[in-house]
Enzyme design. Structure first.
Site, PDB file in Angstrom:
ATOM      1  N   GLN A  20       0.798  -1.219   0.000  1.00 14.16           N
ATOM      2  CA  GLN A  20       0.000   0.000   0.000  1.00 14.16           C
ATOM      3  C   GLN A  20       0.838   1.281   0.000  1.00 14.16           C
ATOM      4  O   GLN A  20       0.344   2.333  -0.369  1.00 14.16           O
ATOM      5  CB  GLN A  20      -0.955   0.000   1.201  1.00 14.16           C
ATOM      6  CG  GLN A  20      -1.957  -1.140   1.144  1.00 14.16           C
ATOM      7  CD  GLN A  20      -2.956  -1.106   2.277  1.00 14.16           C
ATOM      8  OE1 GLN A  20      -2.723  -1.713   3.319  1.00 14.16           O
ATOM      9  NE2 GLN A  20      -4.049  -0.404   2.106  1.00 14.16           N
ATOM     10  N   ARG A  77       3.678   0.089  13.039  1.00 10.82           N
ATOM     11  CA  ARG A  77       3.483  -1.226  12.430  1.00 10.82           C
ATOM     12  C   ARG A  77       3.646  -1.113  10.923  1.00 10.82           C
ATOM     13  O   ARG A  77       2.991  -0.282  10.295  1.00 10.82           O
ATOM     14  CB  ARG A  77       2.089  -1.747  12.769  1.00 10.82           C
ATOM     15  CG  ARG A  77       1.718  -3.010  12.007  1.00 10.82           C
ATOM     16  CD  ARG A  77       0.309  -3.510  12.359  1.00 10.82           C
ATOM     17  NE  ARG A  77       0.016  -4.712  11.603  1.00 10.82           N
ATOM     18  CZ  ARG A  77      -1.081  -4.902  10.885  1.00 10.82           C
ATOM     19  NH1 ARG A  77      -2.038  -3.994  10.835  1.00 10.82           N
ATOM     20  NH2 ARG A  77      -1.250  -6.016  10.204  1.00 10.82           N
ATOM     21  N   HIS A 123       1.028  -9.245   4.644  1.00  6.98           N
ATOM     22  CA  HIS A 123      -0.158  -8.397   4.487  1.00  6.98           C
ATOM     23  C   HIS A 123      -0.636  -8.532   3.033  1.00  6.98           C
ATOM     24  O   HIS A 123      -0.648  -7.571   2.274  1.00  6.98           O
ATOM     25  CB  HIS A 123       0.179  -6.953   4.862  1.00  6.98           C
ATOM     26  CG  HIS A 123      -1.016  -6.098   5.207  1.00  6.98           C
ATOM     27  ND1 HIS A 123      -1.155  -5.429   6.408  1.00  6.98           N
ATOM     28  CD2 HIS A 123      -2.125  -5.793   4.501  1.00  6.98           C
ATOM     29  CE1 HIS A 123      -2.294  -4.747   6.418  1.00  6.98           C
ATOM     30  NE2 HIS A 123      -2.897  -4.937   5.269  1.00  6.98           N
ATOM     31  N   ASN A 168      -1.789 -10.694   8.347  1.00  6.66           N
ATOM     32  CA  ASN A 168      -2.814  -9.678   8.500  1.00  6.66           C
ATOM     33  C   ASN A 168      -4.131 -10.197   7.942  1.00  6.66           C
ATOM     34  O   ASN A 168      -4.216 -10.559   6.763  1.00  6.66           O
ATOM     35  CB  ASN A 168      -2.443  -8.406   7.730  1.00  6.66           C
ATOM     36  CG  ASN A 168      -3.518  -7.339   7.872  1.00  6.66           C
ATOM     37  OD1 ASN A 168      -3.684  -6.767   8.952  1.00  6.66           O
ATOM     38  ND2 ASN A 168      -4.288  -7.086   6.819  1.00  6.66           N
ATOM     39  N   GLU A 169      -5.152 -10.252   8.783  1.00 10.75           N
ATOM     40  CA  GLU A 169      -6.515 -10.540   8.345  1.00 10.75           C
ATOM     41  C   GLU A 169      -6.618 -11.699   7.364  1.00 10.75           C
ATOM     42  O   GLU A 169      -6.985 -11.514   6.194  1.00 10.75           O
ATOM     43  CB  GLU A 169      -7.133  -9.289   7.717  1.00 10.75           C
ATOM     44  CG  GLU A 169      -7.139  -8.092   8.647  1.00 10.75           C
ATOM     45  CD  GLU A 169      -7.897  -6.893   8.066  1.00 10.75           C
ATOM     46  OE1 GLU A 169      -8.253  -6.923   6.879  1.00 10.75           O
ATOM     47  OE2 GLU A 169      -8.137  -5.933   8.818  1.00 10.75           O
ATOM     48  N   ASN A 309      -7.753  -5.895  14.396  1.00  7.73           N
ATOM     49  CA  ASN A 309      -8.085  -4.821  13.459  1.00  7.73           C
ATOM     50  C   ASN A 309      -9.578  -4.585  13.556  1.00  7.73           C
ATOM     51  O   ASN A 309     -10.370  -5.538  13.453  1.00  7.73           O
ATOM     52  CB  ASN A 309      -7.746  -5.212  12.021  1.00  7.73           C
ATOM     53  CG  ASN A 309      -6.258  -5.154  11.733  1.00  7.73           C
ATOM     54  OD1 ASN A 309      -5.455  -4.839  12.621  1.00  7.73           O
ATOM     55  ND2 ASN A 309      -5.885  -5.447  10.508  1.00  7.73           N
ATOM     56  N   TYR A 311     -12.914  -1.699  12.693  1.00  2.57           N
ATOM     57  CA  TYR A 311     -13.344  -0.472  12.015  1.00  2.57           C
ATOM     58  C   TYR A 311     -14.808  -0.099  12.209  1.00  2.57           C
ATOM     59  O   TYR A 311     -15.151   1.063  12.243  1.00  2.57           O
ATOM     60  CB  TYR A 311     -13.119  -0.608  10.498  1.00  2.57           C
ATOM     61  CG  TYR A 311     -11.664  -0.584  10.091  1.00  2.57           C
ATOM     62  CD1 TYR A 311     -11.056   0.590   9.691  1.00  2.57           C
ATOM     63  CD2 TYR A 311     -10.900  -1.749  10.120  1.00  2.57           C
ATOM     64  CE1 TYR A 311      -9.717   0.626   9.318  1.00  2.57           C
ATOM     65  CE2 TYR A 311      -9.554  -1.722   9.751  1.00  2.57           C
ATOM     66  CZ  TYR A 311      -8.977  -0.533   9.357  1.00  2.57           C
ATOM     67  OH  TYR A 311      -7.657  -0.505   8.994  1.00  2.57           O
ATOM     68  N   GLU A 380      -4.946  -2.152  13.966  1.00  2.26           N
ATOM     69  CA  GLU A 380      -5.519  -1.196  13.005  1.00  2.26           C
ATOM     70  C   GLU A 380      -6.850  -0.696  13.533  1.00  2.26           C
ATOM     71  O   GLU A 380      -7.632  -1.469  14.088  1.00  2.26           O
ATOM     72  CB  GLU A 380      -5.812  -1.841  11.639  1.00  2.26           C
ATOM     73  CG  GLU A 380      -4.625  -2.052  10.760  1.00  2.26           C
ATOM     74  CD  GLU A 380      -4.999  -2.703   9.420  1.00  2.26           C
ATOM     75  OE1 GLU A 380      -6.120  -2.452   8.918  1.00  2.26           O
ATOM     76  OE2 GLU A 380      -4.170  -3.452   8.906  1.00  2.26           O
ATOM     77  N   TRP A 430      -4.850   3.192  11.767  1.00  4.89           N
ATOM     78  CA  TRP A 430      -4.725   3.022  10.318  1.00  4.89           C
ATOM     79  C   TRP A 430      -5.195   4.291   9.659  1.00  4.89           C
ATOM     80  O   TRP A 430      -6.343   4.636   9.804  1.00  4.89           O
ATOM     81  CB  TRP A 430      -5.557   1.826   9.820  1.00  4.89           C
ATOM     82  CG  TRP A 430      -5.291   1.593   8.370  1.00  4.89           C
ATOM     83  CD1 TRP A 430      -5.990   2.099   7.310  1.00  4.89           C
ATOM     84  CD2 TRP A 430      -4.224   0.813   7.815  1.00  4.89           C
ATOM     85  NE1 TRP A 430      -5.423   1.689   6.137  1.00  4.89           N
ATOM     86  CE2 TRP A 430      -4.342   0.912   6.416  1.00  4.89           C
ATOM     87  CE3 TRP A 430      -3.168   0.062   8.359  1.00  4.89           C
ATOM     88  CZ2 TRP A 430      -3.437   0.273   5.548  1.00  4.89           C
ATOM     89  CZ3 TRP A 430      -2.299  -0.568   7.504  1.00  4.89           C
ATOM     90  CH2 TRP A 430      -2.437  -0.456   6.111  1.00  4.89           C
ATOM     91  N   GLU A 437      -5.485   1.896  -1.461  1.00  5.74           N
ATOM     92  CA  GLU A 437      -6.530   1.238  -0.677  1.00  5.74           C
ATOM     93  C   GLU A 437      -7.096   0.034  -1.448  1.00  5.74           C
ATOM     94  O   GLU A 437      -8.288  -0.079  -1.688  1.00  5.74           O
ATOM     95  CB  GLU A 437      -7.600   2.276  -0.293  1.00  5.74           C
ATOM     96  CG  GLU A 437      -8.765   1.807   0.547  1.00  5.74           C
ATOM     97  CD  GLU A 437      -8.428   0.939   1.757  1.00  5.74           C
ATOM     98  OE1 GLU A 437      -7.356   1.094   2.347  1.00  5.74           O
ATOM     99  OE2 GLU A 437      -9.264   0.081   2.081  1.00  5.74           O
ATOM    100  N   TRP A 438      -6.226  -0.867  -1.876  1.00  4.15           N
ATOM    101  CA  TRP A 438      -6.612  -2.128  -2.517  1.00  4.15           C
ATOM    102  C   TRP A 438      -7.615  -1.903  -3.660  1.00  4.15           C
ATOM    103  O   TRP A 438      -7.364  -1.044  -4.497  1.00  4.15           O
ATOM    104  CB  TRP A 438      -7.133  -3.110  -1.455  1.00  4.15           C
ATOM    105  CG  TRP A 438      -6.175  -3.273  -0.305  1.00  4.15           C
ATOM    106  CD1 TRP A 438      -6.355  -2.853   0.977  1.00  4.15           C
ATOM    107  CD2 TRP A 438      -4.860  -3.869  -0.331  1.00  4.15           C
ATOM    108  NE1 TRP A 438      -5.248  -3.167   1.751  1.00  4.15           N
ATOM    109  CE2 TRP A 438      -4.324  -3.787   0.983  1.00  4.15           C
ATOM    110  CE3 TRP A 438      -4.072  -4.479  -1.317  1.00  4.15           C
ATOM    111  CZ2 TRP A 438      -3.062  -4.287   1.317  1.00  4.15           C
ATOM    112  CZ3 TRP A 438      -2.812  -4.970  -0.980  1.00  4.15           C
ATOM    113  CH2 TRP A 438      -2.321  -4.878   0.316  1.00  4.15           C
TER     114      TRP A 438
END
Ligand code: GBH
Length: 479
Positions: A20, A77, A123, A168-169, A309, A311, A380, A430, A437-438
């Site tokens: 990213q 991180r 990630h 990650n996730e 993480n 949100y 995050e 984050w 952003e993907w």
């Protein structure tokens, strides 16, 4: 009023991920990852964006470390690009010393600035060569061996790092990469032919592989690298909070719990209890892989801490028969409004994200109860802002909405700690920078710093950058 103060040794700072921010996709011997391939396929990212240049962080170590230092943060991180250090990814493939040198220098510069590195090994940017060779994460045996070798290399070459995050996730790698196809490598569960028989099982197989790879890396660290009483390793999982759509309907109440299990316990139950959750077994039957006794031994007990993480939140409505391709959710639907017409939170730029700080507090408590009060690091937490990308620079830096998001969420975390005994010891927002952003490309910004992509990648700290520091300065005890 409860005392919300945080201990002196509480870690706070910001998070990023290699693909990213780094750019320099073809420099100094870096090999391609599945995200290089995927982002270059027309239509896969919102604005056709790729990580070719991103924030150019590969060339801006000093500038970015200085930025971090100026925030007052004591932790950062970041993730390592596997294909930058082993361009072809595999256990017999050559190591790229230039890649290693880049991360080694990063760690040194952070430590010199008094910032503790939290390093993520994976990630999402799997070396493309491993996908081409044996379908990457779909081959649990090959993948775990290659991941372990990569992890060992990094443990050996970055001995000053004491906080390691394996993955990650993994939910995103599994579901978005192999079920909905929104993320690399973009495979879909269309129930047609598949290299593994039934394509609708691919995400379940990938999840299993990821758990084994995590277990193998943790075992290697503990046996061969972990310094005495120092050095911790764990996985980072994503998970949204859930509220029942109709709190008076037991089916919705149960569905809200089931959603947490399908998102979080899918990975956390094997790690803490050595098995998949009953609700998943019940719904998915033998489509869900079984752990062999050797696999249980590897995975169970493999977290020194829980990386969280978080949100957003959703209202959850039970449905009897979900669309076949939605079976990763567990017979339910997610809504922003409940039966009474209440809204979970205001709109952001991300269709999936609605701020709801109370959900953070509740989820911290839920995790703490279910998994025996683990040490938690929030790895995050953050938000996008509706329409932010269309604003002129001088308005972009005034991100009051994001500043208030952080204030609300950090306070909710402090409450969970003070009132409910949640053992949370760190918080990483984050993200340090606006970045790739993907699938959303560059249109969606999550940074506390504007990156002026058209103006030479220059950095401009936003209001939230400062506010996070102020909030932690107030909360963290001086002595
Ligand atoms: C994090 O995931 C990532 O770790 C980070 O790299 C990323 O930049 C950050 O979020 C902001 O997005 O496609 O509608 O099915 C957050 C958790 C879970 C959020 C999956 C997006 C996909 C919703 N993600 N979710 S959808």
């Amino acid at each position: 009023m409860t005392d919300l103060s945080l201990p002196k040794d509480f870690f706070w700072g910001f998070a990023t991920a290699s693909y990213q921010i780094e750019g320099a996709a073809k420099e100094d011997g870096r090999g391609p990852s599945i995200w290089d391939t995927f982002s270059h396929i027309p239509g896969k990212t919102a604005d056709g964006g790729t990580g070719d240049v991103a924030c150019d962080a590969y060339h801006r170590t000093n500038e970015d470390v200085a930025l971090l230092k100026s925030s007052g943060a004591n932790a950062y991180r970041f993730s390592i690009s596997w294909s930058r250090v082993i361009p072809l990814g595999g256990r017999d493939d050559p190591v790229n010393e230039a890649g290693i040198a880049f991360y080694k220098n990063y760690v040194d510069k952070l430590l010199e600035a008094g910032i503790t590195p939290f390093v993520t090994l994976f990630h999402w940017d799997l070396p493309q060569a491993l996908h081409d060779r044996y379908l990457g994460m779909l081959d649990k045996v090959e993948f775990a061996k290659d991941f372990e070798r990569y992890a060992r290399l990094m443990f050996e070459r970055l001995p000053k790092v004491k906080h390691w995050i394996t993955l990650n996730e993994p939910w995103c790698s599994s579901v978005l990469g192999y079920n909905t196809g929104l993320f690399a490598p973009g495979r879909c569960s269309d129930r047609t032919k598949s290299d593994v028989g039934d394509s609708s099982r691919e995400h379940l197989i990938v999840a299993h592989s990821l758990l084994l790879a995590h277990g193998a890396a943790v075992k290697a660290y503990r046996e061969d690298f972990k310094p005495k009483d120092k050095g911790i390793i764990g996985v980072t999982l994503n998970g949204d909070w859930t509220e029942p759509w109709d709190p008076a309907d037991p089916l919705d109440v149960e569905a809200a719990e089931r959603k947490l299990e399908f998102a979080i316990s899918w990975f956390a139950d094997p790690i803490y209890f050595g098995k998949y959750p009953d609700s998943m077994r019940k719904q998915l039957g033998d489509r869900l892989p079984e752990f062999t006794p050797e696999e249980v031994a590897l995975v169970k007990g493999s977290n020194d801490f829980y990386g969280m993480n978080h949100y957003t939140a959703n209202y959850i409505k039970h449905v009897d028969t979900p669309a076949a391709e939605d079976d990763h959710l567990g017979n339910l639907e997610c809504h922003f409004y409940n039966k009474a017409g209440d809204c979970i939170g205001p709109e952001t730029q991300s269709v999936w994200l609605r701020p709801h700080p109370e959900g953070f507090r509740k989820l911290l408590i839920w995790l703490s109860k279910r998994y025996g009060t683990p040490t938690i690091y929030v790895t995050e937490n953050g938000t996008s802002l509706k329409g932010e990308n269309d604003l002129p620079l001088e308005k972009m830096v005034n991100d009051d909405f994001r500043a208030e998001y952080f204030r609300g969420y950090i306070t909710a975390m402090a409450r969970a700690r003070a009132e409910s005994g949640v053992d949370v010891r760190g918080y990483l927002a984050w993200s340090l920078l606006d970045n790739f952003e993907w699938a959303e490309g560059y249109e969606t910004r999550f940074g506390v710093t504007v990156v002026d992509y058209k103006g030479g990648q220059k950095r401009y700290p936003k209001k939230s950058f400062k506010v996070i520091g102020e909030v932690f300065n107030q909360l963290i005890k001086k002595d």
